[in-house]
Design a protein around this motif. Structure first.
Motif, PDB file in Angstrom:
ATOM      1  N   LYS A 196      38.431  45.882  46.780  1.00 41.86           N
ATOM      2  CA  LYS A 196      39.037  47.129  47.249  1.00 41.86           C
ATOM      3  C   LYS A 196      38.298  47.663  48.474  1.00 41.86           C
ATOM      4  CE  LYS A 196      40.323  51.782  45.694  1.00 41.86           C
ATOM      5  NZ  LYS A 196      40.314  52.730  44.543  1.00 41.86           N
ATOM      6  N   GLU A 197      36.979  47.616  48.446  1.00 48.87           N
ATOM      7  CA  GLU A 197      36.185  48.092  49.576  1.00 48.87           C
ATOM      8  C   GLU A 197      36.384  47.192  50.794  1.00 48.87           C
ATOM      9  OE1 GLU A 197      35.157  47.630  46.531  1.00 48.87           O
ATOM     10  OE2 GLU A 197      34.539  49.607  45.811  1.00 48.87           O
ATOM     11  N   ALA A 198      36.513  45.883  50.552  1.00 50.84           N
ATOM     12  CA  ALA A 198      36.759  44.950  51.651  1.00 50.84           C
ATOM     13  C   ALA A 198      38.096  45.251  52.324  1.00 50.84           C
ATOM     14  CB  ALA A 198      36.731  43.516  51.140  1.00 50.84           C
ATOM     15  N   ALA A 199      39.116  45.521  51.511  1.00 53.58           N
ATOM     16  CA  ALA A 199      40.435  45.843  52.062  1.00 53.58           C
ATOM     17  C   ALA A 199      40.361  47.074  52.959  1.00 53.58           C
ATOM     18  CB  ALA A 199      41.431  46.069  50.933  1.00 53.58           C
ATOM     19  N   THR A 200      39.566  48.056  52.566  1.00 48.00           N
ATOM     20  CA  THR A 200      39.411  49.263  53.383  1.00 48.00           C
ATOM     21  C   THR A 200      38.790  48.924  54.734  1.00 48.00           C
ATOM     22  OG1 THR A 200      39.164  50.658  51.432  1.00 48.00           O
ATOM     23  CG2 THR A 200      38.315  51.542  53.504  1.00 48.00           C
ATOM     24  N   LYS A 201      37.805  48.042  54.741  1.00 45.91           N
ATOM     25  CA  LYS A 201      37.177  47.639  55.999  1.00 45.91           C
ATOM     26  C   LYS A 201      38.171  46.908  56.901  1.00 45.91           C
ATOM     27  CE  LYS A 201      33.042  49.253  55.394  1.00 45.91           C
ATOM     28  NZ  LYS A 201      32.509  50.328  56.265  1.00 45.91           N
ATOM     29  N   TYR A 202      38.925  45.985  56.332  1.00 42.71           N
ATOM     30  CA  TYR A 202      39.922  45.270  57.140  1.00 42.71           C
ATOM     31  C   TYR A 202      40.956  46.244  57.697  1.00 42.71           C
ATOM     32  CZ  TYR A 202      37.983  41.078  54.925  1.00 42.71           C
ATOM     33  OH  TYR A 202      37.142  40.093  54.483  1.00 42.71           O
ATOM     34  N   TYR A 203      41.354  47.189  56.866  1.00 46.09           N
ATOM     35  CA  TYR A 203      42.320  48.197  57.307  1.00 46.09           C
ATOM     36  C   TYR A 203      41.765  49.008  58.478  1.00 46.09           C
ATOM     37  CZ  TYR A 203      45.283  52.335  57.276  1.00 46.09           C
ATOM     38  OH  TYR A 203      46.106  53.360  57.660  1.00 46.09           O
ATOM     39  N   ASP A 204      40.487  49.391  58.395  1.00 47.89           N
ATOM     40  CA  ASP A 204      39.866  50.162  59.471  1.00 47.89           C
ATOM     41  C   ASP A 204      39.833  49.358  60.764  1.00 47.89           C
ATOM     42  OD1 ASP A 204      39.442  52.330  57.837  1.00 47.89           O
ATOM     43  OD2 ASP A 204      37.328  51.900  57.449  1.00 47.89           O
ATOM     44  N   LYS A 241      45.025  42.110  48.831  1.00 50.26           N
ATOM     45  CA  LYS A 241      46.174  42.636  48.107  1.00 50.26           C
ATOM     46  C   LYS A 241      46.709  41.615  47.089  1.00 50.26           C
ATOM     47  CE  LYS A 241      46.052  46.610  49.939  1.00 50.26           C
ATOM     48  NZ  LYS A 241      45.701  47.776  49.112  1.00 50.26           N
ATOM     49  N   LEU A 242      46.564  40.323  47.396  1.00 54.13           N
ATOM     50  CA  LEU A 242      46.922  39.310  46.405  1.00 54.13           C
ATOM     51  C   LEU A 242      46.038  39.442  45.167  1.00 54.13           C
ATOM     52  CD1 LEU A 242      47.465  36.053  48.514  1.00 54.13           C
ATOM     53  CD2 LEU A 242      49.167  37.170  47.054  1.00 54.13           C
ATOM     54  N   VAL A 243      44.745  39.591  45.388  1.00 54.63           N
ATOM     55  CA  VAL A 243      43.819  39.740  44.270  1.00 54.63           C
ATOM     56  C   VAL A 243      44.139  41.004  43.472  1.00 54.63           C
ATOM     57  CG1 VAL A 243      41.394  40.074  43.635  1.00 54.63           C
ATOM     58  CG2 VAL A 243      42.001  38.456  45.449  1.00 54.63           C
ATOM     59  N   VAL A 250      52.027  42.158  50.373  1.00 50.59           N
ATOM     60  CA  VAL A 250      51.704  40.866  50.974  1.00 50.59           C
ATOM     61  C   VAL A 250      52.956  40.256  51.612  1.00 50.59           C
ATOM     62  CG1 VAL A 250      50.873  38.522  50.525  1.00 50.59           C
ATOM     63  CG2 VAL A 250      49.830  40.473  49.342  1.00 50.59           C
ATOM     64  N   LEU A 251      54.070  40.329  50.911  1.00 46.06           N
ATOM     65  CA  LEU A 251      55.321  39.793  51.452  1.00 46.06           C
ATOM     66  C   LEU A 251      55.679  40.462  52.776  1.00 46.06           C
ATOM     67  CD1 LEU A 251      57.493  39.566  48.193  1.00 46.06           C
ATOM     68  CD2 LEU A 251      56.356  37.694  49.404  1.00 46.06           C
ATOM     69  N   ASP A 252      55.546  41.785  52.825  1.00 43.12           N
ATOM     70  CA  ASP A 252      55.895  42.516  54.042  1.00 43.12           C
ATOM     71  C   ASP A 252      55.000  42.110  55.207  1.00 43.12           C
ATOM     72  OD1 ASP A 252      57.908  43.865  52.773  1.00 43.12           O
ATOM     73  OD2 ASP A 252      56.738  45.668  52.377  1.00 43.12           O
ATOM     74  N   HIS A 253      53.679  42.102  54.968  1.00 38.59           N
ATOM     75  CA  HIS A 253      52.743  41.827  56.055  1.00 38.59           C
ATOM     76  C   HIS A 253      52.838  40.379  56.525  1.00 38.59           C
ATOM     77  CE1 HIS A 253      51.011  45.735  56.096  1.00 38.59           C
ATOM     78  NE2 HIS A 253      50.434  45.640  54.914  1.00 38.59           N
ATOM     79  N   ALA A 274      52.625  35.018  46.961  1.00 40.93           N
ATOM     80  CA  ALA A 274      53.197  36.315  46.580  1.00 40.93           C
ATOM     81  C   ALA A 274      54.610  36.129  46.017  1.00 40.93           C
ATOM     82  CB  ALA A 274      53.208  37.252  47.783  1.00 40.93           C
ATOM     83  N   HIS A 275      55.411  35.268  46.663  1.00 45.17           N
ATOM     84  CA  HIS A 275      56.754  34.984  46.138  1.00 45.17           C
ATOM     85  C   HIS A 275      56.656  34.413  44.720  1.00 45.17           C
ATOM     86  CE1 HIS A 275      59.586  35.964  49.232  1.00 45.17           C
ATOM     87  NE2 HIS A 275      59.037  35.193  50.143  1.00 45.17           N
ATOM     88  N   ALA A 276      55.729  33.500  44.514  1.00 47.50           N
ATOM     89  CA  ALA A 276      55.578  32.891  43.199  1.00 47.50           C
ATOM     90  C   ALA A 276      55.229  33.933  42.144  1.00 47.50           C
ATOM     91  CB  ALA A 276      54.482  31.822  43.259  1.00 47.50           C
ATOM     92  N   ALA A 277      54.362  34.867  42.527  1.00 44.69           N
ATOM     93  CA  ALA A 277      53.910  35.878  41.564  1.00 44.69           C
ATOM     94  C   ALA A 277      55.034  36.815  41.136  1.00 44.69           C
ATOM     95  CB  ALA A 277      52.760  36.681  42.158  1.00 44.69           C
ATOM     96  N   VAL A 278      56.051  36.989  42.010  1.00 42.50           N
ATOM     97  CA  VAL A 278      57.169  37.875  41.648  1.00 42.50           C
ATOM     98  C   VAL A 278      58.419  37.064  41.284  1.00 42.50           C
ATOM     99  CG1 VAL A 278      56.285  39.812  42.992  1.00 42.50           C
ATOM    100  CG2 VAL A 278      57.834  38.191  44.100  1.00 42.50           C
ATOM    101  N   TRP A 279      58.200  35.787  40.967  1.00 39.09           N
ATOM    102  CA  TRP A 279      59.263  34.919  40.442  1.00 39.09           C
ATOM    103  C   TRP A 279      60.371  34.614  41.452  1.00 39.09           C
ATOM    104  CZ3 TRP A 279      59.057  32.856  35.423  1.00 39.09           C
ATOM    105  CH2 TRP A 279      57.950  33.274  34.667  1.00 39.09           C
TER     106      TRP A 279
END
Length: 328
Positions: A196-204, A241-243, A250-253, A274-279
Motif C-alpha cells: 500500500k505504501e509503495a503504491a502511494t509512492k508510485y502514485y506521487d 493494485k493486483l496484490v 488494473v484493467l483501466d490503467h 486482472a481479467h483472469a481474476a474477474v473471470w
C-alpha cells in the motif's frame, strides 16, 4: 486575537474559535507546512456538509506561499495555532473556486489524478469551460455560488526545512529531480512487502510527471518522453493494485497504456491476470497469447502465460493469483 478577527471581518470572513490552540501564533513564513482537518458546510440553515477530510481518513496539508488555488484557506490557516479548532464563514468572493478545488481533492482521495479533466488554464476559465465537474453538489454550487463555512482543526505547523515536501508542492525542477528518488523508494517498500505504501509512492511520482506533462504540447517530443517515464511507474502501480485485488483499476490503467503502446508485454500480462481474476476467460487468454514469454523474468510467470494462452479447456481455476513485478 481580537485584532485578527476584526481584520478578517473587514475582508468578509467571520471567525469563531471553538477550542483555543497551544502556544504562540506561528509566523507562517513562506514554506511553512500546515496540517489540518477541514469540514466544508453550506451556510444555510441546514448546514449540509460538502466535504470532510476526517471521513476520508487523511488531513489536508497546505504549504504557505505556494499559491494554492483557494487563497482564503491560506488566509484563515495563518490565524490558527496548533490544536485550535475554529469555524470561518467566508463570503462568496473567497469561495468561487471551491468547486474546482474540491473536485481535485476528491480525485486525490479516490486515488485518481488530481488534475483529471483540467486543462492548463486559470480556474475561472475552467469553470466556464466545463459543464459538469462530475459531482452534483459541486455542479450546483458552481452554478449558484454561496458563502461557505470551513470548520478547521489545526493539527500541526512545521517550519520550512523541517519536513519532507509533498510532490504537489514542488517546483517543476524539484519534481523532475524527485521522481527517480520516489520511484526507488516505492521499489524498496514493495520488496519489503509494504504494498500500500509503495503504491502511494508510485502514485506521487506519476502525479509529478503528469503535472509536468500538462505543460507540454500533446504528442511533442517532451510530452512523449514524459509519457514514457510514466508508463513503467503506472505498471508498478498496477502490480500493487493486483496484490490488493483491485482488479478493475488494473484493467483501466493497463488498457490506457495499451491504447498508446500496443506492444507493451507487461501491460498485456498484468491485464491478463486482472481479467483472469474477474473471470473474463476469453479476454485473459487473448492478452496472454500476445505475451512473448522471453520477456518475463520468472520461470513461474512464463509457465503461467503458456498455460493460459492455450484453448479455453483450461478452467479459470487454473489461472493463479497475481504475483511478481518486472520493472524494478
Amino acid at each position: 486575537m481580537a485584532d485578527i478577527i476584526a481584520r478578517l471581518r473587514e475582508d468578509g470572513i467571520q471567525k469563531r474559535v471553538i477550542q483555543e490552540g497551544r502556544g504562540e501564533l506561528p509566523s507562517f513564513q513562506d514554506g511553512t507546512k500546515a496540517t489540518f482537518h477541514y469540514r466544508t458546510l453550506h451556510s444555510d440553515n441546514e448546514g449540509t456538509v460538502l466535504d470532510d477530510s476526517r471521513a476520508r481518513g487523511k488531513p489536508m496539508e497546505l504549504i504557505i506561499g505556494k499559491k494554492f488555488k483557494l487563497p482564503v484557506w491560506e488566509t484563515i490557516v495563518c490565524t490558527m495555532r496548533e490544536g485550535e479548532i475554529a469555524q470561518f464563514l467566508c463570503d462568496i468572493k473567497h469561495v468561487v473556486l471551491y468547486p474546482l478545488v474540491a473536485k481535485s481533492l476528491r480525485n486525490i482521495a479516490a486515488g485518481k489524478d488530481p488534475l483529471e479533466g483540467q486543462r492548463h488554464c486559470c480556474g475561472i476559465a475552467q469553470m466556464h469551460e466545463h459543464s459538469s465537474l462530475g459531482h452534483a453538489d459541486l455542479d450546483a454550487l458552481q452554478q449558484n455560488p454561496q458563502p461557505l463555512i470551513f470548520h478547521m482543526e489545526m493539527l500541526k505547523v512545521e517550519s520550512p526545512g523541517t519536513y519532507q515536501q509533498d510532490p504537489w508542492a514542488m517546483t517543476d525542477e524539484e519534481k523532475a529531480k524527485a521522481v527517480p528518488l520516489i520511484h526507488q523508494e516505492g521499489n524498496r517498500l514493495y520488496r519489503e512487502g509494504q504494498v500500500k505504501e509503495a503504491a502511494t509512492k508510485y502514485y506521487d511520482a506519476i502525479a509529478c510527471l503528469k503535472n509536468l506533462q500538462m505543460k507540454e504540447q500533446p504528442g511533442s517530443p517532451d510530452w512523449i518522453q514524459l509519457d514514457q517515464q510514466i508508463t513503467p511507474l503506472l505498471l508498478n502501480y498496477c502490480q500493487c493494485k493486483l496484490v490488493a485485488q483491485e482488479y478493475y483499476e488494473v484493467l483501466d490503467h493497463c488498457s490506457s497504456i495499451l491504447n498508446k503502446y500496443d506492444d507493451n508485454v507487461k501491460a498485456y500480462f498484468k491485464r491478463g491476470k486482472a481479467h483472469a481474476a474477474v473471470w473474463n476467460a476469453q479476454e485473459a487468454q487473448a492478452d496472454f497469447a500476445k505475451v512473448d514469454t522471453t520477456f518475463l523474468c520468472g520461470a513461474e510467470d512464463r509457465t503461467q502465460c503458456l498455460v493460459h494462452a492455450r484453448p479455453a479447456r483450461y478452467h479459470l481455476s487454473h489461472i493463479p493469483r497475481p504475483s511478481g513485478i518486472y520493472s524494478f
